[in-house]
Design a protein around this motif. Structure first.
Motif, PDB file in Angstrom:
ATOM      1  N   LYS A 172      -5.428   6.647  -2.984  1.00 39.18           N
ATOM      2  CA  LYS A 172      -6.361   5.636  -3.499  1.00 39.18           C
ATOM      3  C   LYS A 172      -5.858   4.233  -3.157  1.00 39.18           C
ATOM      4  N   ASN A 223      -9.046  11.761   3.669  1.00 40.48           N
ATOM      5  CA  ASN A 223      -9.152  11.846   2.209  1.00 40.48           C
ATOM      6  C   ASN A 223     -10.084  12.970   1.746  1.00 40.48           C
ATOM      7  N   ASN A 246       0.814  -1.222   0.000  1.00 41.53           N
ATOM      8  CA  ASN A 246       0.000   0.000   0.000  1.00 41.53           C
ATOM      9  C   ASN A 246       0.849   1.274   0.000  1.00 41.53           C
ATOM     10  N   ARG A 287      -6.601   3.421   0.316  1.00 44.41           N
ATOM     11  CA  ARG A 287      -8.026   3.119   0.538  1.00 44.41           C
ATOM     12  C   ARG A 287      -8.336   1.686   0.106  1.00 44.41           C
ATOM     13  N   LEU A 288      -7.729   1.270  -1.012  1.00 50.18           N
ATOM     14  CA  LEU A 288      -8.009  -0.062  -1.559  1.00 50.18           C
ATOM     15  C   LEU A 288      -7.293  -1.177  -0.790  1.00 50.18           C
ATOM     16  N   MET A 327      -1.217   4.652  -9.624  1.00 45.59           N
ATOM     17  CA  MET A 327      -2.396   5.193  -8.934  1.00 45.59           C
ATOM     18  C   MET A 327      -1.987   6.310  -7.978  1.00 45.59           C
ATOM     19  N   ASN A 328      -2.969   7.109  -7.591  1.00 46.36           N
ATOM     20  CA  ASN A 328      -2.763   8.059  -6.510  1.00 46.36           C
ATOM     21  C   ASN A 328      -2.499   7.270  -5.223  1.00 46.36           C
TER      22      ASN A 328
END
Length: 260
Positions: free
Chosen positions: A89, A120, A60, A92-93, A85-86
């Protein structure tokens, strides 16, 4: 080295030649490749300092919080490279739960659950907040224990309750993955048992990767296991196969207590 890496889309998470270094020229994690299927628990085992937590945190992008750590290779989450990716994000995932329970001490139980949304800058209506808090706490079997005290600080809870609150905080953002770094090592046996039961329940909805020193825990919880040694992924396969018929002598030595 045994692993099961392909480009098949049956994997929710793919690690491709992932290396992490804290100092130039020396890898703490060295060229790890593996594929993880949805709705499974994968245990990462190995002696202290072998790169378990380092690999988990790469998933992450936590290492980017420290300027001198370099991560190379590809980490694909549902086919998308997380490095494209940001970072917010990605986090979060891929929710993270740490070794010691760490509810934010100045926040209420409710605000702890919603902390990811605040960090966020995601705005929620009052009804949405209430629904997310209740659903998240129910998902970790904590709602009935705290529903009359959700305005109190999270730190008034027991250690096991605090850890379940931290899991609820990660789940509130509806992640694809739950990353757990020795989540029961600071807990008593009864709390540990509750967290283990919870992990098996959460597997129905989430994909879980857990770092553990506890081999019996890995045997109880995980579908698949990785054995790491000196930064290398030595062996990766089903937990049953690894514990009954390891393919590498180093795995066998570790599991039989020759070294720890």
């Amino acid at each position: 080295m045994e692993n099961t890496i392909t480009t098949d889309n049956k994997y929710i998470l793919e690690l491709k030649d992932v290396s992490v270094s804290y100092t130039p020229g020396k890898n703490a994690v060295n060229a790890v490749s593996a594929g993880i299927k949805p709705n499974t628990v994968t245990a990462i085992m190995g002696p202290s300092g072998c790169g378990k937590s380092t690999l988990l945190r790469a998933i992450n992008r936590m290492h980017e919080l420290y300027p001198d750590i370099v991560t190379t290779g590809e980490i694909l989450l549902k086919g998308e490279n997380i490095f494209d990716m940001n970072p917010m994000k990605v986090r979060r995932l891929a929710g993270m739960v740490f070794q010691r329970p760490n509810p934010f001490p100045t926040m209420s139980i409710s605000d702890n659950v919603l902390a990811g949304y605040k960090l966020n800058n995601i705005k929620l209506s009052k009804s949405d907040k209430e629904e997310i808090v209740e659903q998240s706490l129910r998902s970790v079997a904590l709602w009935d224990e705290v529903k009359d005290a959700i305005g109190k600080k999270g730190t008034f809870l027991s250690g096991g309750q605090q850890q379940r609150l931290c899991i609820a905080r990660a789940l509130a953002l509806k992640p694809e993955l739950l990353l757990m770094d020795e989540p029961t090592s600071a807990l008593d046996p009864i709390s540990t048992n509750r967290i283990e039961e919870l992990i098996l329940e959460l597997k129905k909805q989430y994909t879980i990767v857990i770092v553990t020193h506890n081999m019996s825990q890995a045997a109880r919880l995980s579908d698949n296991s990785m054995f790491m040694y000196l930064g290398e992924l030595v062996e990766y396969g089903t937990t049953k196969q690894m514990f009954t018929k390891p393919k590498d002598k180093r795995t066998e030595d570790y599991l039989t207590g020759v070294f720890s």
